[in-house]
Design a protein around this motif. Structure first.
Motif, short mmCIF file in Angstrom:
data_model
loop_
_atom_site.label_atom_id
_atom_site.label_comp_id
_atom_site.label_asym_id
_atom_site.label_seq_id
_atom_site.Cartn_x
_atom_site.Cartn_y
_atom_site.Cartn_z
N ALA A 129 0.86 -1.19 0.00
CA ALA A 129 0.00 0.00 0.00
C ALA A 129 0.89 1.22 0.00
O ALA A 129 1.98 1.22 0.57
N LEU A 130 0.41 2.26 -0.65
CA LEU A 130 1.16 3.50 -0.80
C LEU A 130 0.28 4.66 -0.38
O LEU A 130 -0.86 4.78 -0.84
N LEU A 131 0.82 5.49 0.48
CA LEU A 131 0.12 6.70 0.91
C LEU A 131 0.73 7.85 0.10
O LEU A 131 1.93 8.09 0.18
N ALA A 132 -0.09 8.51 -0.70
CA ALA A 132 0.39 9.57 -1.60
C ALA A 132 -0.13 10.92 -1.13
O ALA A 132 -1.30 11.24 -1.31
N PRO A 133 0.75 11.73 -0.49
CA PRO A 133 0.33 13.07 -0.08
C PRO A 133 0.09 13.95 -1.30
O PRO A 133 0.75 13.79 -2.33
N ASP A 168 -3.72 0.96 -3.07
CA ASP A 168 -3.10 -0.35 -3.17
C ASP A 168 -3.26 -0.81 -4.62
O ASP A 168 -3.83 -0.09 -5.45
N LYS A 169 -2.75 -1.98 -4.91
CA LYS A 169 -2.79 -2.47 -6.29
C LYS A 169 -4.22 -2.55 -6.83
O LYS A 169 -4.47 -2.24 -7.99
N ASP A 170 -5.15 -2.93 -5.98
CA ASP A 170 -6.54 -3.08 -6.41
C ASP A 170 -7.23 -1.74 -6.69
O ASP A 170 -8.13 -1.68 -7.52
N SER A 171 -6.82 -0.68 -5.99
CA SER A 171 -7.49 0.61 -6.16
C SER A 171 -6.69 1.60 -7.01
O SER A 171 -7.14 2.72 -7.23
N LEU A 172 -5.55 1.18 -7.50
CA LEU A 172 -4.67 2.08 -8.24
C LEU A 172 -5.36 2.74 -9.43
O LEU A 172 -5.18 3.92 -9.68
N TYR A 173 -6.16 2.00 -10.13
CA TYR A 173 -6.78 2.54 -11.35
C TYR A 173 -8.20 3.05 -11.14
O TYR A 173 -8.90 3.35 -12.10
N ASP A 174 -8.62 3.19 -9.89
CA ASP A 174 -9.91 3.81 -9.62
C ASP A 174 -9.87 5.26 -10.09
O ASP A 174 -8.83 5.91 -10.04
N THR A 175 -11.00 5.78 -10.48
CA THR A 175 -11.09 7.12 -11.05
C THR A 175 -10.51 8.18 -10.15
O THR A 175 -9.74 9.05 -10.59
N GLU A 176 -10.82 8.15 -8.85
CA GLU A 176 -10.33 9.19 -7.93
C GLU A 176 -8.81 9.11 -7.72
O GLU A 176 -8.19 10.08 -7.33
N ASN A 177 -8.23 7.97 -7.96
CA ASN A 177 -6.78 7.82 -7.79
C ASN A 177 -6.03 8.16 -9.06
O ASN A 177 -4.88 8.51 -9.04
#
Length: 177
Positions: A129-133, A168-177
């Motif tokens: 998981a990556l926290l992106a400020p 995370d890998k599963d949410s990386l390509y979600d629109t908001e990300n």
């Protein structure tokens, strides 16, 4: 910054079922001379220790030319979880794991950062998981505050909270990300 550390620790706890008893932690904390890093570290440690984790090693202030032997020595002590608290440290961790792929199966890497490199390794599964400020917003707010201070000399300084994304890998390509 304390919240960033806490949020990352909460994600780690969530991934391990809320119980970190017996889990060994390694931390790449960056420049602890900066208050931001000390706050991130404090938030992270408070939550991890409360969940029963044990911090085995911590590397601070690696600088431009980190001592590779020190990194190897610390990593050799073992860690179930390695946490990198800023982008450069997250990049160094993935570089080390690329050079030592056998370690990747032994530990989970979590980090803070937003460079293309760390996002790439998140996508490849090397980072859990990556926290992106939101650094763009930080810069914008800083300039806005400075402009107001220059125009209205009597204005008090204030803290402004900026956002972040936990990806995370599963949410990386979600629109908001």
């Amino acid at each position: 910054n304390k919240e960033l550390g806490q949020v990352l620790a909460e994600r780690i706890c969530q991934d391990f079922g809320g119980d970190l008893k017996g889990k060994i932690i390694g931390i790449l904390s960056g420049n602890t001379g900066q208050i931001a890093m000390r706050q991130r570290l404090q938030g992270l440690q408070e939550k991890l220790l409360a969940a029963g984790a044990q911090v085995q090693w911590q590397m601070a202030e690696m600088g431009r030319n980190p001592d590779q032997r020190l990194l190897e020595k610390n990593w050799a002590q073992g860690a179930d979880i390695v946490v990198a608290l800023e982008n450069d440290e997250t990049e160094r961790a993935v570089d080390y794991l690329n050079e030592n792929p056998e370690i990747l199966s032994e530990c989970a890497l979590y980090g803070i950062g937003n460079s293309e490199k760390v996002v790439y390794y998140l996508d490849k599964g090397m980072i859990r998981a990556l926290l992106a400020p939101n650094e763009f917003h930080m810069g914008y707010q800083s300039v806005e505050e400075l402009a107001m201070k220059l125009e209205y000399h009597a204005i008090e300084k204030r803290n402004v909270t900026t956002g972040y994304l936990l990806i995370d890998k599963d949410s990386l390509y979600d629109t908001e990300n």
